[in-house]
Design a protein around this motif. Structure first.
Motif, PDB file in Angstrom:
ATOM      1  N   ALA A 364       0.831  -1.209   0.000  1.00  0.00           N
ATOM      2  CA  ALA A 364       0.000   0.000   0.000  1.00  0.00           C
ATOM      3  C   ALA A 364       0.864   1.257   0.000  1.00  0.00           C
ATOM      4  O   ALA A 364       0.586   2.225  -0.722  1.00  0.00           O
ATOM      5  N   VAL A 365       1.951   1.250   0.806  1.00  0.00           N
ATOM      6  CA  VAL A 365       2.871   2.395   0.807  1.00  0.00           C
ATOM      7  C   VAL A 365       3.504   2.562  -0.569  1.00  0.00           C
ATOM      8  O   VAL A 365       3.642   3.686  -1.082  1.00  0.00           O
ATOM      9  N   GLY A 366       3.877   1.447  -1.201  1.00  0.00           N
ATOM     10  CA  GLY A 366       4.459   1.524  -2.535  1.00  0.00           C
ATOM     11  C   GLY A 366       3.506   2.130  -3.548  1.00  0.00           C
ATOM     12  O   GLY A 366       3.905   2.964  -4.382  1.00  0.00           O
ATOM     13  N   ILE A 367       2.240   1.745  -3.498  1.00  0.00           N
ATOM     14  CA  ILE A 367       1.239   2.274  -4.439  1.00  0.00           C
ATOM     15  C   ILE A 367       1.043   3.775  -4.225  1.00  0.00           C
ATOM     16  O   ILE A 367       1.009   4.570  -5.187  1.00  0.00           O
ATOM     17  N   ILE A 368       0.908   4.193  -2.971  1.00  0.00           N
ATOM     18  CA  ILE A 368       0.684   5.620  -2.681  1.00  0.00           C
ATOM     19  C   ILE A 368       1.859   6.465  -3.154  1.00  0.00           C
ATOM     20  O   ILE A 368       1.675   7.517  -3.789  1.00  0.00           O
ATOM     21  N   THR A 369       3.086   6.001  -2.868  1.00  0.00           N
ATOM     22  CA  THR A 369       4.260   6.803  -3.247  1.00  0.00           C
ATOM     23  C   THR A 369       4.565   6.711  -4.737  1.00  0.00           C
ATOM     24  O   THR A 369       5.350   7.499  -5.255  1.00  0.00           O
ATOM     25  N   THR A 370       3.966   5.746  -5.434  1.00  0.00           N
ATOM     26  CA  THR A 370       4.068   5.723  -6.894  1.00  0.00           C
ATOM     27  C   THR A 370       3.213   6.839  -7.488  1.00  0.00           C
ATOM     28  O   THR A 370       3.635   7.550  -8.412  1.00  0.00           O
ATOM     29  N   VAL A 371       2.019   6.986  -6.956  1.00  0.00           N
ATOM     30  CA  VAL A 371       1.109   8.031  -7.438  1.00  0.00           C
ATOM     31  C   VAL A 371       1.529   9.410  -6.923  1.00  0.00           C
ATOM     32  O   VAL A 371       1.494  10.409  -7.657  1.00  0.00           O
ATOM     33  N   TYR A 372       1.934   9.479  -5.664  1.00  0.00           N
ATOM     34  CA  TYR A 372       2.366  10.746  -5.046  1.00  0.00           C
ATOM     35  C   TYR A 372       3.774  10.544  -4.468  1.00  0.00           C
ATOM     36  O   TYR A 372       3.929  10.113  -3.317  1.00  0.00           O
ATOM     37  N   PRO A 373       4.843  10.818  -5.267  1.00  0.00           N
ATOM     38  CA  PRO A 373       6.218  10.564  -4.812  1.00  0.00           C
ATOM     39  C   PRO A 373       6.554  11.204  -3.467  1.00  0.00           C
ATOM     40  O   PRO A 373       7.330  10.649  -2.701  1.00  0.00           O
ATOM     41  N   GLN A 374       5.996  12.376  -3.177  1.00  0.00           N
ATOM     42  CA  GLN A 374       6.163  12.990  -1.859  1.00  0.00           C
ATOM     43  C   GLN A 374       4.777  13.281  -1.292  1.00  0.00           C
ATOM     44  O   GLN A 374       4.268  14.403  -1.379  1.00  0.00           O
ATOM     45  N   PRO A 375       4.150  12.248  -0.742  1.00  0.00           N
ATOM     46  CA  PRO A 375       2.760  12.394  -0.295  1.00  0.00           C
ATOM     47  C   PRO A 375       2.627  13.408   0.836  1.00  0.00           C
ATOM     48  O   PRO A 375       3.428  13.423   1.774  1.00  0.00           O
ATOM     49  N   VAL A 376       1.657  14.254   0.745  1.00  0.00           N
ATOM     50  CA  VAL A 376       1.399  15.267   1.765  1.00  0.00           C
ATOM     51  C   VAL A 376      -0.048  15.133   2.232  1.00  0.00           C
ATOM     52  O   VAL A 376      -0.858  14.446   1.618  1.00  0.00           O
ATOM     53  N   GLY A 377      -0.341  15.788   3.324  1.00  0.00           N
ATOM     54  CA  GLY A 377      -1.712  15.782   3.826  1.00  0.00           C
ATOM     55  C   GLY A 377      -2.173  14.390   4.190  1.00  0.00           C
ATOM     56  O   GLY A 377      -1.472  13.614   4.838  1.00  0.00           O
ATOM     57  N   SER A 378      -3.371  14.043   3.747  1.00  0.00           N
ATOM     58  CA  SER A 378      -3.967  12.758   4.121  1.00  0.00           C
ATOM     59  C   SER A 378      -3.186  11.577   3.551  1.00  0.00           C
ATOM     60  O   SER A 378      -3.123  10.518   4.177  1.00  0.00           O
ATOM     61  N   TYR A 379      -2.565  11.762   2.366  1.00  0.00           N
ATOM     62  CA  TYR A 379      -1.800  10.662   1.785  1.00  0.00           C
ATOM     63  C   TYR A 379      -0.526  10.383   2.586  1.00  0.00           C
ATOM     64  O   TYR A 379      -0.119   9.231   2.774  1.00  0.00           O
ATOM     65  N   GLY A 380       0.121  11.436   3.060  1.00  0.00           N
ATOM     66  CA  GLY A 380       1.290  11.263   3.909  1.00  0.00           C
ATOM     67  C   GLY A 380       0.928  10.569   5.208  1.00  0.00           C
ATOM     68  O   GLY A 380       1.644   9.674   5.683  1.00  0.00           O
ATOM     69  N   LYS A 381      -0.208  10.973   5.791  1.00  0.00           N
ATOM     70  CA  LYS A 381      -0.666  10.329   7.021  1.00  0.00           C
ATOM     71  C   LYS A 381      -1.036   8.873   6.790  1.00  0.00           C
ATOM     72  O   LYS A 381      -0.843   8.012   7.658  1.00  0.00           O
ATOM     73  N   LEU A 382      -1.553   8.585   5.596  1.00  0.00           N
ATOM     74  CA  LEU A 382      -1.913   7.211   5.278  1.00  0.00           C
ATOM     75  C   LEU A 382      -0.654   6.335   5.174  1.00  0.00           C
ATOM     76  O   LEU A 382      -0.640   5.198   5.654  1.00  0.00           O
ATOM     77  N   CYS A 383       0.395   6.888   4.560  1.00  0.00           N
ATOM     78  CA  CYS A 383       1.674   6.165   4.513  1.00  0.00           C
ATOM     79  C   CYS A 383       2.185   5.893   5.918  1.00  0.00           C
ATOM     80  O   CYS A 383       2.654   4.787   6.229  1.00  0.00           O
ATOM     81  N   LEU A 384       2.098   6.916   6.758  1.00  0.00           N
ATOM     82  CA  LEU A 384       2.535   6.766   8.144  1.00  0.00           C
ATOM     83  C   LEU A 384       1.727   5.679   8.843  1.00  0.00           C
ATOM     84  O   LEU A 384       2.280   4.856   9.593  1.00  0.00           O
ATOM     85  N   PHE A 385       0.430   5.645   8.613  1.00  0.00           N
ATOM     86  CA  PHE A 385      -0.437   4.631   9.223  1.00  0.00           C
ATOM     87  C   PHE A 385      -0.022   3.233   8.795  1.00  0.00           C
ATOM     88  O   PHE A 385       0.069   2.306   9.622  1.00  0.00           O
ATOM     89  N   PHE A 386       0.256   3.044   7.490  1.00  0.00           N
ATOM     90  CA  PHE A 386       0.635   1.720   7.010  1.00  0.00           C
ATOM     91  C   PHE A 386       1.992   1.286   7.564  1.00  0.00           C
ATOM     92  O   PHE A 386       2.192   0.104   7.895  1.00  0.00           O
ATOM     93  N   VAL A 387       2.949   2.217   7.658  1.00  0.00           N
ATOM     94  CA  VAL A 387       4.236   1.893   8.266  1.00  0.00           C
ATOM     95  C   VAL A 387       4.035   1.499   9.734  1.00  0.00           C
ATOM     96  O   VAL A 387       4.652   0.546  10.233  1.00  0.00           O
ATOM     97  N   PHE A 388       3.166   2.222  10.403  1.00  0.00           N
ATOM     98  CA  PHE A 388       2.860   1.920  11.799  1.00  0.00           C
ATOM     99  C   PHE A 388       2.260   0.520  11.930  1.00  0.00           C
ATOM    100  O   PHE A 388       2.664  -0.278  12.792  1.00  0.00           O
TER     101      PHE A 388
END
Length: 531
Positions: A364-388
């Motif tokens: 999921a983190v890979g997919i998000i950062t493929t679409v948004y290489p430097q995710p900000v806002g809700s997408y950045g928080k979503l990456c953080l959630f998946f890492v967590f």
């Protein structure tokens, strides 16, 4: 006949755990604190600006004209990878030390090496920053932690009752997490300092592990199995009585006789070599143990420990240390659940669930950062959630259970060698991860950034499939019962439900294939006598 239920005894920990077993389990693991601390403080300091400016090779001239330095990708990868190489070397040496000088004395050797390594590191900042001296000290410390990574699980497996063996070996993982949490907390507190305390404080605190070993190891008993093997029967009797005498049904003479029979069977095979871990049923056990440990590392835990600060910074988070500190606190809490869950639910289902969660979250983190290489806002928080969530799953399952399986799986005659090789496979894999991660992640090379998560997610899928086909369920089994099932060629996925004859005294006095033939012949003779 002994048949295992689907779930373990929920009261086993209360019934079997005494103050003496608790003391042994806790203070045998001081070397694990050093292992966790070293990996985590190193990952934290790599992202510290002042440390980079003192030790870094790369020079950058800012708009103001000031020249600042930073660690090159070569320094990052080599420093981390050479440390992993040190752990791998220590793991292999740990098998030899544990056999020749004993499990307990190996703790002393580990503590002595860790002390020397800390001194080398502390002096690397005198009159400037000598990065490769710092790395040399890290290698020495990592060799010491490799000794611990082999000796501690081996010792815990041999001193704990079968029904709480998973809980006992969990202590090893929990102490690693305590070390990691302590290191991140220290790095958070010194992060804004602009002097040598940035690295001297954590290096000094790292000495707490070996100091604790020197203080408490004299009060630890030696492994009774090792004592019997070396002919110290009276000492072994005393240790067994010390560890298990609180149990109402415990018969020290029966237990000692059981151990003697096990060791005699081992000695009847003659001197074993490293080749023997690949022969007969030992080969299957070695395959499972080494594969499980390698896949633990291949899913990215070394990346999480060494490069997560840099990873968060690349994703645009400015409070990377605070995030990492919260993650480590949660990991510490969840690691403690393994005192109960792996002896109740079993090793296999937890590994399957953990592997599935780790796969999904990293993909999921890979997919998000493929679409948004430097995710900000809700997408950045979503990456953080998946890492967590990845870390939550790892702490609850893959963080501790591979060590339990690797310690309980081998046969007695090659237990130290098999465990040493499996620990080596873990840190050799970690070495590869540490070496390639900066080149995969950083600009100027592959520049994957957050897309590096695809790698860890892919290995998570492989690990989950591998566990399904190859990892047996061994909760609640005695070490002798495990030997019996492998020598009788019980299918791996049926070991959790197989009925075991009441008398499972060791039968390993000949190669595995001959044992089975001999037993079949004996059963046939008995049938003729009955008729």
């Amino acid at each position: 006949m002994t048949k295992m239920s689907r779930f373990g005894n929920p009261r086993a920990l209360v019934q079997e755990l005494s103050g003496k077993i608790l003391f042994v389990s806790l203070f045998a693991c001081t070397g694990a604190f050093t292992l966790g601390f070293d990996n985590a403080w190193w990952g934290g300091v790599l992202g510290n600006a002042y440390f980079n400016n003192v030790y870094g090779d790369l020079s950058v001239t800012q708009a103001s004209g000031a020249v600042v330095h930073s660690l090159s990708s070569t320094q990052q990868s080599a420093g981390t990878a050479l440390g992993q190489a040190g752990v791998a070397i220590g793991c292999l040496a740990g098998g030899w030390f544990a056999d020749k000088v004993g499990r307990k004395n190996t703790f002393y050797w580990s503590a002595a090496a860790a002390t020397c390594g800390c001194i080398v590191q502390l002096t690397s900042g005198i009159n400037g920053g000598r990065y490769w001296q710092l790395v040399a000290g890290k290698i020495i410390i990592c060799i010491s932690t490799g000794l611990s990574a082999t000796a501690i699980p081996l010792y815990l497996a041999e001193t704990s009752p079968a029904s709480i063996r998973g809980a006992a070996i969990t202590t090893f993982g929990v102490f690693q997490t305590i070390g990691s949490f302590s290191a991140i907390l220290v790095m958070f507190l010194v992060a804004n300092l602009l002097d040598k305390r940035v690295w001297c404080v954590p290096m000094g605190i790292q000495l707490l592990g070996p100091i604790a070993t020197f203080i408490f190891a004299p009060f630890l008993p030696e492994s009774p199995r090792w004592l019997v093997e070396k002919g110290h029967l009276e000492r072994a009797r005393n240790v067994l009585q010390y560890l298990h005498g609180h149990r109402p049904a415990f018969d020290v003479d029966h237990e000692l006789g059981h151990l003697e029979a096990t060791i005699k069977a081992k000695l009847a095979l003659g001197k074993t070599s490293w080749v023997d871990i690949f022969r007969g049923s030992n080969g299957k056990r070695t395959f499972i143990a080494t594969g499980l440990q390698a896949l633990q590392q291949a899913q990215g835990i070394n990346f999480m420990g060494s490069y997560l600060v840099i990873f968060f910074q690349q994703l645009g988070f400015t409070n990377a240390f605070e995030i990492l500190l919260i993650i480590q606190a949660v990991l510490l809490t969840l690691s403690c659940t393994n005192f109960v869950i792996q002896d109740y639910f079993g090793r296999r289902p937890l590994l399957l669930i953990g592997g599935a969660v780790q796969s999904v979250t990293m993909l999921a983190v890979g997919i998000i950062t493929t679409v948004y290489p430097q995710p900000v806002g809700s997408y950045g928080k979503l990456c953080l959630f998946f890492v967590f969530m990845w870390n939550v799953a790892f702490a609850s399952t893959w963080g501790n259970i591979p060590w339990t399986v690797s310690a309980e799986l081998p046969s007695d005659e090659v237990r130290d060698k098999t465990l040493a090789l499996s620990a080596f496979s873990a840190y050799a894999t970690g070495l590869v991860v540490a070496e390639v991660s900066p080149y995969l992640q950083n600009p100027g090379y592959a520049n994957l950034g957050g897309k590096i998560a695809y790698v860890w997610g892919g290995f998570g899928v492989i690990a989950t499939i591998w566990v399904f086909f190859f990892v047996p369920e061994l909760k609640g089994r005695t070490l002798e019962e495990i030997v019996w099932m492998f020598d009788r060629k019980v299918p791996l996925r049926k070991m959790g439900s197989t009925e075991i004859p009441g008398d499972t005294l060791p039968i390993t006095v000949t190669p595995a294939s001959q044992e089975v033939e001999a037993l079949d012949k004996k059963e046939t003779e008995l049938e003729h006598l009955d008729s």
